[in-house]
Design an enzyme around this catalytic site. Structure first.
Site, PDB file in Angstrom:
ATOM      1  N   LYS A 179       0.813  -1.216   0.000  1.00 50.68           N
ATOM      2  CA  LYS A 179       0.000   0.000   0.000  1.00 50.68           C
ATOM      3  C   LYS A 179       0.852   1.274   0.000  1.00 50.68           C
ATOM      4  O   LYS A 179       0.307   2.367   0.001  1.00 50.68           O
ATOM      5  CB  LYS A 179      -0.936   0.015   1.206  1.00 50.68           C
ATOM      6  CG  LYS A 179      -2.112  -0.935   1.081  1.00 50.68           C
ATOM      7  CD  LYS A 179      -3.144  -0.673   2.157  1.00 50.68           C
ATOM      8  CE  LYS A 179      -4.396  -1.511   1.939  1.00 50.68           C
ATOM      9  NZ  LYS A 179      -5.445  -1.223   2.947  1.00 50.68           N
ATOM     10  N   GLU A 180       2.162   1.116   0.011  1.00 41.27           N
ATOM     11  CA  GLU A 180       3.025   2.295  -0.011  1.00 41.27           C
ATOM     12  C   GLU A 180       3.799   2.362  -1.317  1.00 41.27           C
ATOM     13  O   GLU A 180       3.309   2.877  -2.305  1.00 41.27           O
ATOM     14  CB  GLU A 180       3.928   2.292   1.226  1.00 41.27           C
ATOM     15  CG  GLU A 180       3.123   2.473   2.526  1.00 41.27           C
ATOM     16  CD  GLU A 180       3.979   2.662   3.751  1.00 41.27           C
ATOM     17  OE1 GLU A 180       4.847   3.562   3.738  1.00 41.27           O
ATOM     18  OE2 GLU A 180       3.790   1.907   4.732  1.00 41.27           O
TER      19      GLU A 180
END
Length: 330
Positions: A125-126
């Protein structure tokens, strides 16, 4: 009967902070690991990597996305935003003075800046790259070769060298020289009268110093203060690392420097202002089975809340602004 011991403890910790305090940033030097000595070449390389969006899957995210120099080295969002505009589940903590912290992340899962740097790269998610992919990408940029050679003796790119360079750069992001620092250094006029009264509330009635002690006003430990525990799906914080019941909902005590730039607050970014933070703790946090014994209703007066806010603002010091590289290696 409980108030007097808390005040005594707060005063003792305050004296400890006075004795341990190293003053403004010009006199504070971060600890440096023996296997990653600090050099100008490594810092220069680390800065480039810190701002390079090619370190993310879709080229939209760099370390500076969540740790923006213009935003107190945080991102001023409730939670992070990564590749494909995905929302993270936690607030981005500032990296100011992270070099002095014994653990990294809200849950303390990384013991060093180098280990911390690995996580966002591979977090789906980064930045969403495997460490192998990140290494291959940077190695493919021919312009980086001379910078790796200057920093490490040859041009070989490894994930270990990438995170050592990033860690080195982060060790230069040090804030200090606030009115509070100058006050502790002997300038009794450095803080306004209301801030000095707020310091007395901080050390006494509110007993904030029970957790917020030392040069950066953090004990580096993990506490459940109730933030986010009212949600249907709870973030259990430190428990995810230790699997100990007493760590459920516990998060690392945040540093209190430069708070004016690092809003919103708490691990979930749920409190938008410092006034809301003070109100939250004044009411005793949010009740839950694992609430810290240090958290209780404070019953502060309106004047005490204003004075406490003034003291927190007096912790604002150097902005530590760093310009983005005009041109990255090609």
């Amino acid at each position: 009967m409980r108030t007097l011991p808390r005040i005594a403890l707060g005063f003792a910790l305050f004296l400890l902070a006075l004795s341990a305090h190293a003053g403004p940033k010009r006199t504070r030097k971060p600890p440096v690991p023996k296997d990653n000595p600090l050099t100008e070449a490594k810092i220069k390389l680390g800065k480039m990597l810190f701002f390079d969006k090619r370190m993310s899957l879709d080229g939209t995210v760099s370390c500076a996305t969540c740790h923006d120099p213009k935003k107190g080295w945080a991102d001023q969002r409730p939670t992070t935003i990564g590749v494909r505009q995905q929302l993270g589940r936690r607030n981005s903590p500032t990296i100011l003075n992270a070099a002095f912290h014994e653990t990294q992340f809200w849950d303390g899962r990384a013991p060093t800046l180098e280990e911390q740097a690995k996580d966002p790269i591979s977090n789906p998610k980064e930045m969403a790259l495997t460490h192998e992919q990140a290494t291959t990408r940077i190695a493919a940029v021919k312009g980086y070769a001379r910078y790796f050679k200057a920093a490490f003796g040859d041009s070989k790119v490894t994930i270990g060298r990438i995170v050592q360079a990033l860690g080195s750069f982060q060790r230069t992001i040090i804030a200090g020289d606030s009115p509070y620092d100058r006050y502790l250094a002997g300038d009794r006029k450095a803080m306004k009268p209301e801030a000095m009264r707020g310091l007395a509330v901080f050390n006494g009635k509110a007993s904030c110093i029970s957790c917020h002690s030392g040069p950066d006003l953090t004990d580096g430990r993990f506490h459940n203060v109730g933030a986010g525990m009212q949600r249907r799906v709870q973030d259990l914080g430190r428990y995810e690392v230790t699997k100990l019941d007493e760590d459920k909902g516990a998060f690392k005590t945040p540093m209190l420097r430069n708070l004016s730039d690092t809003f919103p607050y708490m691990h979930d970014g749920s409190l938008a202002t410092l006034e809301q933070v003070i109100e939250f703790f004044d009411k005793g946090g949010h009740s839950n089975p694992w609430l810290s014994s240090e958290v209780r209703p404070l019953e502060l007066s309106a004047d005490e809340r204003r004075d406490l806010l003034s003291f927190l603002v007096a912790l604002d010091g150097d902005k530590v602004l760093v310009s983005e590289p005009k041109r990255l290696p090609q």
